[in-house]
Write a protein that holds these residues in place. Structure first.
Motif, mmCIF file in Angstrom:
data_model
loop_
_atom_site.group_PDB
_atom_site.id
_atom_site.type_symbol
_atom_site.label_atom_id
_atom_site.label_comp_id
_atom_site.label_asym_id
_atom_site.label_seq_id
_atom_site.Cartn_x
_atom_site.Cartn_y
_atom_site.Cartn_z
ATOM 1 N N ILE A 78 0.860 -1.176 0.000
ATOM 2 C CA ILE A 78 0.000 0.000 0.000
ATOM 3 C C ILE A 78 0.892 1.219 0.000
ATOM 4 O O ILE A 78 1.850 1.294 0.751
ATOM 5 C CB ILE A 78 -0.930 0.019 1.233
ATOM 6 N N ALA A 79 0.604 2.192 -0.860
ATOM 7 C CA ALA A 79 1.446 3.386 -0.936
ATOM 8 C C ALA A 79 0.592 4.636 -1.048
ATOM 9 O O ALA A 79 -0.475 4.688 -0.513
ATOM 10 C CB ALA A 79 2.397 3.257 -2.117
ATOM 11 N N ASN A 80 1.056 5.630 -1.786
ATOM 12 C CA ASN A 80 0.420 6.944 -1.897
ATOM 13 C C ASN A 80 -0.510 7.005 -3.117
ATOM 14 O O ASN A 80 -0.466 6.161 -3.975
ATOM 15 C CB ASN A 80 1.524 8.004 -1.990
ATOM 16 N N SER A 81 -1.341 8.076 -3.237
ATOM 17 C CA SER A 81 -2.270 8.177 -4.359
ATOM 18 C C SER A 81 -2.432 9.596 -4.873
ATOM 19 O O SER A 81 -1.929 10.536 -4.298
ATOM 20 C CB SER A 81 -3.628 7.630 -3.959
ATOM 21 N N ASP A 82 -3.200 9.705 -5.947
ATOM 22 C CA ASP A 82 -3.518 10.990 -6.567
ATOM 23 C C ASP A 82 -4.888 11.459 -6.081
ATOM 24 O O ASP A 82 -5.795 11.691 -6.871
ATOM 25 C CB ASP A 82 -3.541 10.861 -8.086
ATOM 26 N N GLU A 83 -5.079 11.603 -4.789
ATOM 27 C CA GLU A 83 -6.377 11.885 -4.202
ATOM 28 C C GLU A 83 -7.049 13.134 -4.751
ATOM 29 O O GLU A 83 -8.236 13.119 -5.043
ATOM 30 C CB GLU A 83 -6.235 12.020 -2.682
ATOM 31 N N GLU A 98 -3.545 24.015 -12.538
ATOM 32 C CA GLU A 98 -3.372 24.303 -11.111
ATOM 33 C C GLU A 98 -3.588 23.059 -10.263
ATOM 34 O O GLU A 98 -2.844 22.816 -9.318
ATOM 35 C CB GLU A 98 -4.328 25.418 -10.678
ATOM 36 N N LEU A 99 -4.598 22.267 -10.610
ATOM 37 C CA LEU A 99 -4.862 21.036 -9.874
ATOM 38 C C LEU A 99 -3.689 20.068 -9.994
ATOM 39 O O LEU A 99 -3.277 19.454 -9.015
ATOM 40 C CB LEU A 99 -6.146 20.380 -10.371
ATOM 41 N N LYS A 100 -3.130 19.957 -11.181
ATOM 42 C CA LYS A 100 -1.964 19.087 -11.371
ATOM 43 C C LYS A 100 -0.785 19.572 -10.539
ATOM 44 O O LYS A 100 -0.056 18.762 -9.963
ATOM 45 C CB LYS A 100 -1.593 19.009 -12.854
ATOM 46 N N ASP A 101 -0.606 20.898 -10.468
ATOM 47 C CA ASP A 101 0.474 21.455 -9.646
ATOM 48 C C ASP A 101 0.268 21.114 -8.172
ATOM 49 O O ASP A 101 1.216 20.742 -7.477
ATOM 50 C CB ASP A 101 0.561 22.973 -9.817
ATOM 51 N N VAL A 102 -0.965 21.239 -7.691
ATOM 52 C CA VAL A 102 -1.258 20.921 -6.290
ATOM 53 C C VAL A 102 -1.041 19.434 -6.047
ATOM 54 O O VAL A 102 -0.425 19.034 -5.053
ATOM 55 C CB VAL A 102 -2.698 21.335 -5.900
ATOM 56 N N ARG A 103 -1.523 18.594 -6.962
ATOM 57 C CA ARG A 103 -1.360 17.141 -6.808
ATOM 58 C C ARG A 103 0.118 16.768 -6.773
ATOM 59 O O ARG A 103 0.565 15.993 -5.930
ATOM 60 C CB ARG A 103 -2.076 16.404 -7.933
ATOM 61 N N LEU A 108 4.961 15.384 -3.092
ATOM 62 C CA LEU A 108 6.308 15.649 -2.597
ATOM 63 C C LEU A 108 6.350 15.794 -1.074
ATOM 64 O O LEU A 108 7.422 15.761 -0.487
ATOM 65 C CB LEU A 108 6.871 16.910 -3.256
ATOM 66 N N LEU A 109 5.179 15.964 -0.470
ATOM 67 C CA LEU A 109 5.126 16.086 0.991
ATOM 68 C C LEU A 109 5.325 14.730 1.637
ATOM 69 O O LEU A 109 5.071 13.683 1.027
ATOM 70 C CB LEU A 109 3.764 16.652 1.419
ATOM 71 N N SER A 110 5.735 14.750 2.886
ATOM 72 C CA SER A 110 5.873 13.493 3.633
ATOM 73 C C SER A 110 4.492 12.877 3.830
ATOM 74 O O SER A 110 3.463 13.563 3.752
ATOM 75 C CB SER A 110 6.515 13.756 4.995
ATOM 76 N N LYS A 111 4.461 11.586 4.105
ATOM 77 C CA LYS A 111 3.200 10.872 4.352
ATOM 78 C C LYS A 111 2.454 11.519 5.519
ATOM 79 O O LYS A 111 1.237 11.691 5.464
ATOM 80 C CB LYS A 111 3.498 9.403 4.642
ATOM 81 N N GLU A 112 3.183 11.887 6.571
ATOM 82 C CA GLU A 112 2.553 12.532 7.733
ATOM 83 C C GLU A 112 1.858 13.822 7.339
ATOM 84 O O GLU A 112 0.771 14.118 7.797
ATOM 85 C CB GLU A 112 3.597 12.838 8.811
ATOM 86 N N HIS A 113 2.500 14.610 6.472
ATOM 87 C CA HIS A 113 1.914 15.877 6.054
ATOM 88 C C HIS A 113 0.717 15.663 5.132
ATOM 89 O O HIS A 113 -0.279 16.382 5.229
ATOM 90 C CB HIS A 113 2.968 16.762 5.396
#
Length: 167
Positions: A78-83, A98-103, A108-113
Motif C-alpha cells: 500500500i502506498a500513496n495516491s492521486d487523491e 493548477e490542480l496538477k500542480d497541487v497534486r 512531494l510532501l511526507s506521508k505525515e503531512h
C-alpha cells in the motif's frame, strides 16, 4: 428502527469521506476500496465500543488509520495516491494545470503531512479528532499542519524546499 441499524446507517453516510482518506493512504484504488471495506467491517463488529456523543467519522478514520498501519507492518503493498484528482470534478483549462500542480506538490510532501492535510483541510476534522485518529497529541497535529501548509505553499511558489530541508 433499532439502534444498531441507525449506527450502521450513520457509518454508510461516511463512505465518501472514508474513500477519500483511504486513497490518501494507498496507491491503488482497489487497495483503497479494500481498506474502506475492512474499516466498515471492523466498525460494525466493534460498534459496541463506539461512545456517544463522539464523532462517528473521526472514529471510523481512527479505525482506518490503525488498519492501514497494521497492513504496512504486515508488508501489504500500500502506498500513496492521486487523491486530489479523484475528489474534484475535472475543471477547465487553467484550473486543470493548477490542480496538477497541487497534486504534484502534495506527492512531494511526507506521508505525515499528506495525512494531516487530508484529515483537517479536506475532511474538516478538528485538531482533537485528528489527534485521536493519528494517535498523537493535539499540539503535534497543529505543528504538523502548520509545517505541511508551509511546505505545500513553498512548493506551489516554485521553491523546492520540503521535508525539513534548508536552502
Amino acid at each position: 428502527m433499532s439502534l444498531s441499524f441507525r449506527m450502521e446507517e450513520q457509518f454508510a453516510d461516511h463512505i465518501p469521506a472514508l474513500k477519500r482518506f483511504a486513497r490518501t493512504l494507498t496507491a491503488a484504488p482497489e487497495h483503497a476500496d479494500d481498506l474502506v471495506q475492512d474499516c466498515l467491517e471492523r466498525a460494525i463488529r466493534k460498534k459496541s465500543l463506539f461512545r456517544q456523543p463522539s464523532n462517528p467519522r473521526a472514529w471510523l478514520f481512527k479505525i482506518m488509520h490503525n488498519l492501514h498501519r497494521n497492513q504496512i507492518v504486515q508488508k501489504r503493498p500500500i502506498a500513496n495516491s492521486d487523491e486530489l484528482e479523484r475528489i474534484v470534478e475535472p475543471p477547465q483549462q487553467l484550473a486543470v494545470a493548477e490542480l496538477k500542480d497541487v497534486r504534484t506538490a502534495m506527492q512531494l510532501l511526507s506521508k505525515e503531512h499528506q495525512e494531516i492535510l487530508m484529515l483537517v483541510a479536506v475532511e474538516g476534522l478538528s485538531y482533537k479528532e485528528a489527534a485521536q485518529v493519528l494517535n498523537v497529541q493535539k499540539g503535534t497535529v497543529m505543528s504538523r499542519l502548520a509545517r505541511a501548509r508551509d511546505h505545500l505553499r513553498a512548493l506551489m511558489n516554485g521553491e523546492h524546499q520540503f521535508k525539513g530541508e534548508k536552502r
